[in-house]
Design a protein around this motif. Structure first.
Motif, mmCIF file in Angstrom:
data_model
loop_
_atom_site.group_PDB
_atom_site.id
_atom_site.type_symbol
_atom_site.label_atom_id
_atom_site.label_comp_id
_atom_site.label_asym_id
_atom_site.label_seq_id
_atom_site.Cartn_x
_atom_site.Cartn_y
_atom_site.Cartn_z
ATOM 1 N N ASN A 1 34.045 -76.448 -53.738
ATOM 2 C CA ASN A 1 33.503 -75.131 -53.596
ATOM 3 C C ASN A 1 34.393 -74.187 -52.502
ATOM 4 O O ASN A 1 33.578 -73.421 -51.967
ATOM 5 N N ARG A 2 35.542 -74.274 -52.505
ATOM 6 C CA ARG A 2 36.269 -73.546 -51.600
ATOM 7 C C ARG A 2 36.428 -72.182 -52.196
ATOM 8 O O ARG A 2 36.722 -72.270 -53.425
ATOM 9 N N THR A 3 36.280 -71.266 -51.619
ATOM 10 C CA THR A 3 36.470 -69.680 -52.097
ATOM 11 C C THR A 3 37.664 -69.193 -51.740
ATOM 12 O O THR A 3 37.989 -69.486 -50.669
ATOM 13 N N TYR A 4 38.612 -68.900 -52.473
ATOM 14 C CA TYR A 4 40.035 -68.370 -52.109
ATOM 15 C C TYR A 4 40.245 -66.958 -52.064
ATOM 16 O O TYR A 4 39.477 -66.169 -52.753
ATOM 17 N N ASP A 5 41.051 -66.591 -51.223
ATOM 18 C CA ASP A 5 41.639 -65.164 -51.125
ATOM 19 C C ASP A 5 43.175 -65.012 -51.407
ATOM 20 O O ASP A 5 43.697 -66.001 -50.936
ATOM 21 N N LEU A 6 43.446 -64.286 -51.927
ATOM 22 C CA LEU A 6 45.107 -64.091 -52.282
ATOM 23 C C LEU A 6 45.642 -62.793 -51.796
ATOM 24 O O LEU A 6 45.171 -61.753 -52.138
ATOM 25 N N VAL A 7 46.682 -63.105 -51.023
ATOM 26 C CA VAL A 7 47.698 -61.906 -50.714
ATOM 27 C C VAL A 7 48.936 -61.735 -51.372
ATOM 28 O O VAL A 7 49.705 -62.943 -51.072
ATOM 29 N N VAL A 8 49.510 -60.929 -51.918
ATOM 30 C CA VAL A 8 51.024 -60.756 -52.699
ATOM 31 C C VAL A 8 51.720 -59.792 -52.053
ATOM 32 O O VAL A 8 51.380 -58.744 -51.917
ATOM 33 N N THR A 9 52.644 -60.148 -51.453
ATOM 34 C CA THR A 9 53.502 -59.331 -50.962
ATOM 35 C C THR A 9 54.864 -59.171 -51.779
ATOM 36 O O THR A 9 55.651 -60.101 -51.786
ATOM 37 N N VAL A 10 55.066 -57.936 -52.119
ATOM 38 C CA VAL A 10 56.484 -57.453 -52.936
ATOM 39 C C VAL A 10 57.378 -56.887 -52.166
ATOM 40 O O VAL A 10 57.173 -55.856 -51.677
ATOM 41 N N ALA B 1 43.412 -55.093 -56.115
ATOM 42 C CA ALA B 1 44.599 -55.435 -57.122
ATOM 43 C C ALA B 1 44.577 -56.849 -57.783
ATOM 44 O O ALA B 1 44.839 -57.030 -58.862
ATOM 45 N N VAL B 2 44.335 -57.837 -56.977
ATOM 46 C CA VAL B 2 44.335 -59.176 -57.386
ATOM 47 C C VAL B 2 42.881 -59.525 -57.966
ATOM 48 O O VAL B 2 41.923 -59.263 -57.170
ATOM 49 N N THR B 3 43.062 -59.904 -59.096
ATOM 50 C CA THR B 3 41.649 -60.434 -59.791
ATOM 51 C C THR B 3 41.658 -61.997 -59.861
ATOM 52 O O THR B 3 42.781 -62.302 -60.652
ATOM 53 N N PHE B 4 40.726 -62.389 -59.581
ATOM 54 C CA PHE B 4 40.367 -64.021 -59.972
ATOM 55 C C PHE B 4 39.780 -64.056 -61.510
ATOM 56 O O PHE B 4 38.649 -63.568 -61.497
ATOM 57 N N LEU B 5 40.587 -64.757 -62.393
ATOM 58 C CA LEU B 5 39.896 -64.619 -63.613
ATOM 59 C C LEU B 5 38.850 -65.820 -63.888
ATOM 60 O O LEU B 5 37.974 -65.735 -64.548
ATOM 61 N N THR B 6 39.337 -66.952 -62.972
ATOM 62 C CA THR B 6 38.431 -68.004 -63.042
ATOM 63 C C THR B 6 38.487 -68.201 -61.394
ATOM 64 O O THR B 6 39.172 -67.850 -60.641
ATOM 65 N N PRO B 7 37.603 -69.132 -60.552
ATOM 66 C CA PRO B 7 37.743 -69.370 -59.386
ATOM 67 C C PRO B 7 39.360 -69.589 -58.990
ATOM 68 O O PRO B 7 39.724 -69.451 -57.850
ATOM 69 N N THR B 8 40.104 -70.305 -59.897
ATOM 70 C CA THR B 8 41.461 -70.774 -59.188
ATOM 71 C C THR B 8 42.690 -70.055 -60.280
ATOM 72 O O THR B 8 43.782 -69.998 -59.998
ATOM 73 N N LEU B 9 42.353 -69.080 -61.050
ATOM 74 C CA LEU B 9 43.201 -68.643 -61.958
ATOM 75 C C LEU B 9 43.331 -67.065 -61.575
ATOM 76 O O LEU B 9 42.136 -66.428 -61.493
ATOM 77 N N PHE B 10 44.584 -66.471 -61.210
ATOM 78 C CA PHE B 10 44.649 -65.066 -60.603
ATOM 79 C C PHE B 10 45.822 -64.244 -61.313
ATOM 80 O O PHE B 10 46.649 -64.813 -61.884
ATOM 81 N N ARG B 11 45.519 -63.003 -61.410
ATOM 82 C CA ARG B 11 46.579 -62.150 -61.798
ATOM 83 C C ARG B 11 46.689 -60.902 -61.002
ATOM 84 O O ARG B 11 45.554 -60.568 -60.535
ATOM 85 N N THR B 12 47.827 -60.141 -61.060
ATOM 86 C CA THR B 12 47.832 -58.904 -60.437
ATOM 87 C C THR B 12 49.139 -58.273 -61.069
ATOM 88 O O THR B 12 50.103 -58.829 -61.456
ATOM 89 N N GLY B 13 48.992 -56.924 -60.978
ATOM 90 C CA GLY B 13 50.005 -55.873 -61.636
ATOM 91 C C GLY B 13 51.094 -55.698 -60.613
ATOM 92 O O GLY B 13 50.406 -55.519 -59.487
ATOM 93 N N ILE B 14 52.143 -55.383 -60.857
ATOM 94 C CA ILE B 14 53.170 -54.794 -59.894
ATOM 95 C C ILE B 14 53.696 -53.690 -60.582
ATOM 96 O O ILE B 14 54.771 -53.803 -61.267
ATOM 97 N N PRO B 15 53.214 -52.366 -60.276
ATOM 98 C CA PRO B 15 53.681 -51.334 -60.663
ATOM 99 C C PRO B 15 54.988 -50.969 -59.933
ATOM 100 O O PRO B 15 55.117 -50.910 -58.833
ATOM 101 N N LEU B 16 56.077 -50.585 -60.881
ATOM 102 C CA LEU B 16 57.462 -50.084 -60.413
ATOM 103 C C LEU B 16 57.915 -48.682 -60.712
ATOM 104 O O LEU B 16 57.820 -48.357 -61.971
ATOM 105 N N PRO B 17 57.515 -47.741 -59.910
ATOM 106 C CA PRO B 17 57.908 -46.371 -60.261
ATOM 107 C C PRO B 17 59.188 -46.288 -60.706
ATOM 108 O O PRO B 17 60.135 -47.158 -60.301
ATOM 109 N N ALA B 18 59.530 -44.864 -61.218
ATOM 110 C CA ALA B 18 60.838 -44.730 -61.830
ATOM 111 C C ALA B 18 61.841 -44.751 -60.754
ATOM 112 O O ALA B 18 63.029 -45.300 -61.019
ATOM 113 N N GLU B 19 61.618 -44.324 -59.722
ATOM 114 C CA GLU B 19 62.698 -44.343 -58.691
ATOM 115 C C GLU B 19 62.997 -45.419 -57.573
ATOM 116 O O GLU B 19 63.685 -45.441 -56.609
#
Lengths: 260, 308
Positions: free
Chosen positions: A63-72, A172-190
């Motif tokens: 029952n650990r809850t997780y936090d996630l940080v994505v750095t691009v 921006a990061v969403t946990f779909l289940t307690p262990t499954l996550f997704r996030t979008g990485i928007p890349l502008p035109a420039e």
């Protein structure tokens, strides 16, 4: 004496091994939707998706809850921030700071605000948030990062943000289940061409528990790449062709529009 | 329709760039100038880096001045000897200009340099042209004699040595001021991304007293050669010429220029000069205002070199 030294060295070696491979209760598995973004003539930005899951093993506390940080972080470059001041009635660039090898694109995504994820100390050490990311400046002869509210640093971050090249989204990061996550990485035109590193950090109870990274690249292909590399590597031929193209266009026009 | 520019590294709307090329081409055809002083700021305005804009506009001006030069050549309105002498100075000036451009770019003062030179050049030249046009207009209205004969035939310039005869222009003149003017125009053109036609034409008329019949054609030849030269040098030293951008500009530009030239023939000479003076002055004032009023953002960020 020698025996004591050997024992000390032995302890040090053991400590080093332990530090290098701590007991890992979690493991991160991630994937980017596209590892190679191609820039074609009709390219006008793109959005990538990062998927991942937290793999647990027997030692993982339940029952650990997780936090996630994505750095691009995009390709690094030297950048200059200049400040205009009024001199002799006109606004000219006076003071400037050089930022050394800073990412041209930088995005930080998390599932909730950084303050809720970890203590300020951890945030600073793990470079969570644009305020904590290391942006090395050249201040006179010194190389250093400065406080987040430094005028040049905040202006730099603000301007990059305006162009969508620096971004920070704490939802921006969403946990779909307690262990499954997704996030979008928007890349502008420039967005700049080059290699992008994606670093994924998993936190539990305010501490870093797992870390992994992946990468994707943005490349010019076909015609765009041909033009860009020719311009860089065969400047003379490129110039000749451009000049010839100019003359042809002018000549064609004079024929097409000839009145008599 | 969006198109990604390979050197400028941004996507642009093709029709917007084409329309800009056509509009500037119209103006350039109407007044017999390259139009770089309008094109470069427009490109910067749509988000193209100033350095890329300056370098790419050079080839655009080459195209429009070539199509102009061809039609002037057919009408025998070009003085080849004068053009060659101007060019000897012009080539040197262009080389110096591209070198200065590279230097300023590394010093970080390129934008200021481009902006201040625009202000000084455009307001001065525009102001003078406007004033001269206004006076000619008033003279014509009062019914006074419209002086086609250029007044004051003897100034210090005519006392300089190394005189030579320029047959088609029917003038006998020292080569020194001609070379110096060529040099200055070449330099300005390379640094500012303009052909310099709008400065060269008045200089030829008022300083060298070249007859109006050969002025525009000859100035176009000079513009053509210096701009081809500038394109080459920018391509070799700075790698900043965007051929795709240049091509779109050229196609729009040469088309617009043809219609502009036709429109220009319907307007009287003094009116034309007055209008051109106003236009040049307006652009100059716009740049001046930008320097004087407090900018919206005091900070700017620019990449100084990708190394990683």
């Amino acid at each position: 004496m020698t025996a004591r030294l050997a024992r000390t060295l032995g302890w040090l070696a053991l400590a080093a091994v332990l530090a290098a491979s701590p007991v890992r209760a979690e493991r991160l598995i991630v994937s980017v939707s596209n590892h190679r973004v191609t820039v074609t003539p009709n390219y006008s930005g793109e959005e990538l998706v990062l998927f991942g899951s937290v793999e647990k093993d027997a030692t993982t506390p339940a029952n650990r809850t997780y936090d996630l940080v994505v750095t691009v972080a995009g390709p690094r470059a030297d950048m200059v921030t200049r400040r205009k001041e009024r001199r002799f009635g006109i606004w000219i660039n006076t003071d400037s700071r050089q930022f050394l090898q800073v990412p041209t694109y930088l995005a930080l995504f998390s599932n909730r605000p950084f303050d809720a994820i970890a203590s300020p100390e951890v945030q600073r050490r793990q470079q969570l948030g644009l305020n904590n990311v290391l942006l090395t400046q050249r201040v006179g002869p010194d190389y250093a990062d400065v406080v987040p509210d430094d005028a040049f640093r905040s202006a730099f971050v603000r301007l990059r943000k305006q162009h969508g090249l620096y971004r920070e989204e704490t939802s921006a990061v969403t946990f779909l289940t307690p262990t499954l996550f997704r996030t979008g990485i928007p890349l502008p035109a420039e967005v700049p061409i080059g290699l992008y590193n994606v670093e994924i950090k998993l936190f539990a109870e305010g501490a870093l528990v797992a870390k992994t990274d992946t990468a994707f690249e943005i490349v010019k292909v076909g015609f765009e790449q041909f033009v860009a590399t020719t311009a860089r590597q065969n400047g003379f031929v490129y110039g000749l062709v451009t000049a010839f193209m100019a003359l042809m266009t002018g000549w064609m026009a004079s024929i097409v529009f000839r009145k008599d | 329709m969006q198109l990604y520019l390979p050197i400028a590294d941004i996507p642009v709307n093709v029709f917007l760039i084409l329309a800009m090329g056509a509009a500037v081409g119209f103006v350039s055809g109407m007044f017999g100038i390259g139009g770089g002083f309008l094109m470069t700021p427009l490109l910067i305005f749509v988000g193209i880096a100033p350095a890329v804009a300056v370098a790419s506009v050079a080839s655009h001006i080459a195209a429009s001045s070539f199509s102009g030069a061809i039609s002037y050549w057919r009408r025998r309105a070009i003085d080849p000897v004068l053009a060659v002498v101007l060019l000897s100075g012009g080539s040197l000036g262009t080389a110096l200009g591209v070198w200065t451009f590279t230097l300023l770019r590394s010093l970080g003062q390129l934008d200021l340099m481009i902006a201040t030179s625009y202000v000084i050049l455009l307001t001065t030249v525009g102001g003078l042209m406007f004033w001269e046009g206004l006076r000619a207009l008033l003279r014509a209205r009062r019914g006074g004699p419209v002086t086609t004969r250029r007044p004051g035939s003897h100034v210090w310039i005519h006392g300089l040595p190394l005189k030579m005869r320029f047959k088609r222009s029917k003038i006998y003149l020292s080569v020194i001021p001609v070379v110096v003017i060529g040099l200055a125009i070449g330099f300005i053109g390379a640094v500012m991304g303009i052909g310099g036609g709008f400065i060269l034409v008045p200089l030829l008329i008022y300083v060298l007293r070249v007859p109006t019949s050969t002025v525009i054609g000859t100035s176009m030849v000079l513009t053509l050669v210096t701009m081809v030269f500038a394109t080459m040098l920018h391509a070799v030293t700075n790698h900043l010429v965007d051929a795709v951008l240049a091509l779109i500009l050229m196609v729009g530009g040469v088309t617009g220029a043809q219609f502009g030239a036709r429109a220009g023939q319907k307007i009287r000479g003094e009116h034309l000069r007055l209008l051109l003076g106003l236009l040049v002055l307006a652009v100059g004032i716009r740049f001046a205002v930008e320097l004087v009023i407090r900018p919206e953002d005091l900070f700017t960020v620019r990449e100084t070199g990708v190394t990683g």
